[in-house]
Motif scaffolding. Structure first.
Motif, PDB file in Angstrom:
ATOM      1  N   LEU B   5       0.897  -1.146   0.001  1.00 58.45           N
ATOM      2  CA  LEU B   5      -0.251  -0.014   0.094  1.00 58.45           C
ATOM      3  C   LEU B   5       0.793   1.447  -0.188  1.00 58.45           C
ATOM      4  O   LEU B   5       0.517   2.293  -0.883  1.00 58.45           O
ATOM      5  N   ASP B   6       1.761   1.129   0.609  1.00 60.16           N
ATOM      6  CA  ASP B   6       2.761   2.373   0.709  1.00 60.16           C
ATOM      7  C   ASP B   6       3.526   2.642  -0.535  1.00 60.16           C
ATOM      8  O   ASP B   6       4.270   3.801  -0.676  1.00 60.16           O
ATOM      9  N   ILE B   8       1.962   3.196  -3.140  1.00 62.15           N
ATOM     10  CA  ILE B   8       0.904   3.894  -3.776  1.00 62.15           C
ATOM     11  C   ILE B   8       1.231   5.596  -4.047  1.00 62.15           C
ATOM     12  O   ILE B   8       1.329   6.044  -5.060  1.00 62.15           O
ATOM     13  N   PRO B   9       1.342   5.926  -2.572  1.00 66.27           N
ATOM     14  CA  PRO B   9       1.672   7.729  -2.627  1.00 66.27           C
ATOM     15  C   PRO B   9       2.833   7.706  -3.344  1.00 66.27           C
ATOM     16  O   PRO B   9       3.216   8.733  -4.097  1.00 66.27           O
ATOM     17  N   ILE B  12       2.188   7.958  -7.194  1.00 64.26           N
ATOM     18  CA  ILE B  12       1.597   9.040  -7.623  1.00 64.26           C
ATOM     19  C   ILE B  12       2.460  10.369  -7.450  1.00 64.26           C
ATOM     20  O   ILE B  12       2.703  11.203  -8.623  1.00 64.26           O
ATOM     21  N   ARG B  13       3.391  10.234  -6.402  1.00 66.00           N
ATOM     22  CA  ARG B  13       4.341  11.307  -6.383  1.00 66.00           C
ATOM     23  C   ARG B  13       5.338  11.300  -7.730  1.00 66.00           C
ATOM     24  O   ARG B  13       5.826  12.221  -8.450  1.00 66.00           O
ATOM     25  N   LEU B  16       3.877  12.571 -11.021  1.00 64.95           N
ATOM     26  CA  LEU B  16       4.090  14.020 -10.881  1.00 64.95           C
ATOM     27  C   LEU B  16       5.479  14.427 -11.510  1.00 64.95           C
ATOM     28  O   LEU B  16       5.835  15.277 -11.954  1.00 64.95           O
ATOM     29  N   LEU B  33      -1.590  12.562 -14.180  1.00 60.44           N
ATOM     30  CA  LEU B  33      -1.995  12.407 -12.807  1.00 60.44           C
ATOM     31  C   LEU B  33      -3.181  11.724 -12.656  1.00 60.44           C
ATOM     32  O   LEU B  33      -3.243  10.666 -11.990  1.00 60.44           O
ATOM     33  N   ARG B  34      -4.201  12.419 -13.385  1.00 62.62           N
ATOM     34  CA  ARG B  34      -5.637  11.666 -13.296  1.00 62.62           C
ATOM     35  C   ARG B  34      -5.462  10.179 -13.772  1.00 62.62           C
ATOM     36  O   ARG B  34      -6.213   9.251 -13.238  1.00 62.62           O
ATOM     37  N   LEU B  37      -3.849   7.952 -11.270  1.00 60.66           N
ATOM     38  CA  LEU B  37      -4.542   7.830 -10.107  1.00 60.66           C
ATOM     39  C   LEU B  37      -5.768   6.818 -10.305  1.00 60.66           C
ATOM     40  O   LEU B  37      -6.045   5.859  -9.553  1.00 60.66           O
ATOM     41  N   ALA B  40      -3.914   3.500 -10.635  1.00 60.29           N
ATOM     42  CA  ALA B  40      -3.417   3.060  -9.260  1.00 60.29           C
ATOM     43  C   ALA B  40      -4.759   2.394  -8.453  1.00 60.29           C
ATOM     44  O   ALA B  40      -4.555   1.509  -7.538  1.00 60.29           O
ATOM     45  N   GLY B  41      -5.918   2.892  -8.684  1.00 63.16           N
ATOM     46  CA  GLY B  41      -7.036   2.421  -7.931  1.00 63.16           C
ATOM     47  C   GLY B  41      -7.492   1.031  -8.528  1.00 63.16           C
ATOM     48  O   GLY B  41      -8.014   0.612  -7.583  1.00 63.16           O
ATOM     49  N   VAL B  43      -4.829  -1.271  -9.142  1.00 67.44           N
ATOM     50  CA  VAL B  43      -3.673  -1.816  -9.285  1.00 67.44           C
ATOM     51  C   VAL B  43      -3.778  -3.408  -8.530  1.00 67.44           C
ATOM     52  O   VAL B  43      -4.724  -3.718  -7.797  1.00 67.44           O
ATOM     53  N   PHE B  45      -2.204  -5.625  -6.335  1.00 67.40           N
ATOM     54  CA  PHE B  45      -1.200  -5.885  -5.368  1.00 67.40           C
ATOM     55  C   PHE B  45      -0.110  -6.957  -5.209  1.00 67.40           C
ATOM     56  O   PHE B  45       1.121  -6.886  -4.765  1.00 67.40           O
ATOM     57  N   HIS B 293       1.904  -2.730   6.333  1.00 67.27           N
ATOM     58  CA  HIS B 293       1.596  -2.499   5.017  1.00 67.27           C
ATOM     59  C   HIS B 293       0.472  -3.875   4.572  1.00 67.27           C
ATOM     60  O   HIS B 293       0.644  -4.838   5.713  1.00 67.27           O
TER      61      HIS B 293
END
Lengths: 294, 294
Positions: B5-6, B8-9, B12-13, B16, B33-34, B37, B40-41, B43, B45, B293
């Motif tokens: 899970l970690d 994912i942020p 996204i970074r 960008l 980015l959109r 996102l 990733a929603g 994904v 795992f 996690h």
């Protein structure tokens, strides 16, 4: 303030932090993350960031069926800062400029913000207190003091639990009969609510109202009529923290923002360095070209 | 290694960061980015993180119509480290244990990873070189040395541009006639490609092949037949960096992983501290309970 692209990775990180505070169930961690990824993909960048924060924390409360996930943390920080209070009170009263010392401490207390990072701990609070007494202020203490002196009605909008004890130190240096303290209308992350105001002695010091909304900031249309009237009648608003800044920075009103600039987006919007102690009005700020943000 | 899970942020970074390297057009920043996102929603795992990385960088190359957004950065870092090379070569050869010094430098070079953070700069490279000579190794240099001595065919899988010059220092201490160096089959972030191998003298030192894939790691099914055969025939694989670790840590094969642990997920999976200099095999690692996690 609108939402910047750089707010998005932060929303996703905040979702994960917050759902882990609410539950240890990994299936719910994943579900919350997937839902917010989807929501973030459709975010309206013209709206202030706390609206997505609101969505995140509302979703987590609903998914986990925990109405106030940060309750324990809020209580811990209220208790911790109440323990510091007698020494800080002495520090304020023994200082050459009690109102400035109290304002510095109130800004330092803004470090207790679990939105900016979950990694706040008591040693960080202690260090922030210490450095706050000597750090340069971004803004003008003299103008803040003048605004307080000339204002009939002062509306002081709180931000976080724990931090509220620091706010108390500052409010004790203000004309308390003219001050109304504002809490959130319901639990959202570690933002201050009526329970915190009661637990920390704020209700005994000044009139306390809630704003009727559980957004981490002030979206006037979402607030109660009572709050909107108080806001309209106030001669001076003192707004603590980033969430209140993000939602009120575009509102026409004499507002002094007191905060620690804890993220690059807010620091850039104000025109200060990351970590700055801010005490000023929007017209005192010098927004930087956020040219790496949309 | 699966996706946590970690991650994912961080994806996204990274999106960008990467789209800003590829274009200054804010509309494309937002679009990328959109899209990510949304992706990733959904994904999976169970798959290793570099597969989402692949999707991110493929999307950005397509959206921006820039086939190799990191080309300039890759060239800059190759040039920078080539400038350091003569002094580092002297350092290696003058040291009591040249292979250990060279291995330490090869691990230090893994800091040039724009996936872990875009905030790498030359001063960070310099500092990492300096500290790498004295920092504790996580793993065993003696066992690495023994594995090299007994291996007939050695496959050295590179990671990043710039870093490849550090790899050259290590490979010069190995039996070069038995070493094949592997680059990615196409540009992805700042990962090393055949152009980098040619620009940095690697092709003059050892046989260099590409793996036929532009994933930031080794997904065997996505690699060319030629690479898969070399991989199967190798007695020892030396895999540099997090992406190769994330994709090969579950593969049965004598593999030494050489890397700087630059994120908490990989550090936890290996069982080392963040920032550790790792030189070891999966069986040497002690995965921590990544209980925060999924």
């Amino acid at each position: 303030m609108k939402t910047y692209l750089d707010c998005i990775p932060c929303f996703i990180r905040q979702t994960l932090d917050a759902v882990r505070v609410a539950t240890t169930d990994p299936a719910l961690h994943e579900l919350a993350l997937r839902e917010i990824l989807k929501a973030a993909g459709e975010v309206d960048f013209s709206l202030p960031p706390p609206l997505m924060g609101h969505r995140i924390h509302h979703l987590i409360r609903t998914l986990t069926n925990v109405p106030d996930p940060y309750k324990l943390l809020k209580d811990q920080y209220n208790t911790y800062v109440l323990g510091l209070y007698p020494a800080l009170k002495e520090l304020v009263e023994g200082s050459p400029g009690p109102i400035e010392t109290a304002a510095r401490l109130a800004i330092a207390g803004n470090i207790i913000d679990f939105g900016a990072t979950i990694k706040v701990d008591q040693s960080i609070v202690d260090k922030t207190i210490e450095s706050s007494l000597g750090d340069k202020l971004f803004g003008s203490m003299a103008e803040f003091q003048a605004a307080v002196n000339s204002a009939g009605r002062i509306l002081y909008i709180g931000d976080n639990a724990g931090e509220i004890v620091f706010d108390r130190l500052l409010i004790e240096q203000l004309p308390t009969e003219r001050v109304t303290f504002v809490v959130r209308g319901g639990p959202v992350i570690n933002d201050v609510t009526m329970a915190d105001a009661m637990d920390t002695g704020m209700t005994e010091l000044v009139k306390v109202i809630d704003n009727g909304s559980d957004v981490q900031g002030i979206i006037l249309e979402e607030c109660s009529e009572e709050f909107r009237q108080s806001f309209a009648k106030a001669d001076l608003v003192i707004a603590k923290g980033q969430g209140n800044y993000e939602t009120l920075s575009g509102v026409e009103k004499p507002i002094f923002f007191l905060l620690k600039a804890k993220c690059l987006v807010v620091a850039g919007h104000i025109g200060c360095d990351l970590g700055s102690m801010v005490i000023g009005r929007v017209e005192d700020f010098k927004p930087q070209e956020l040219n790496h943000h949309v």
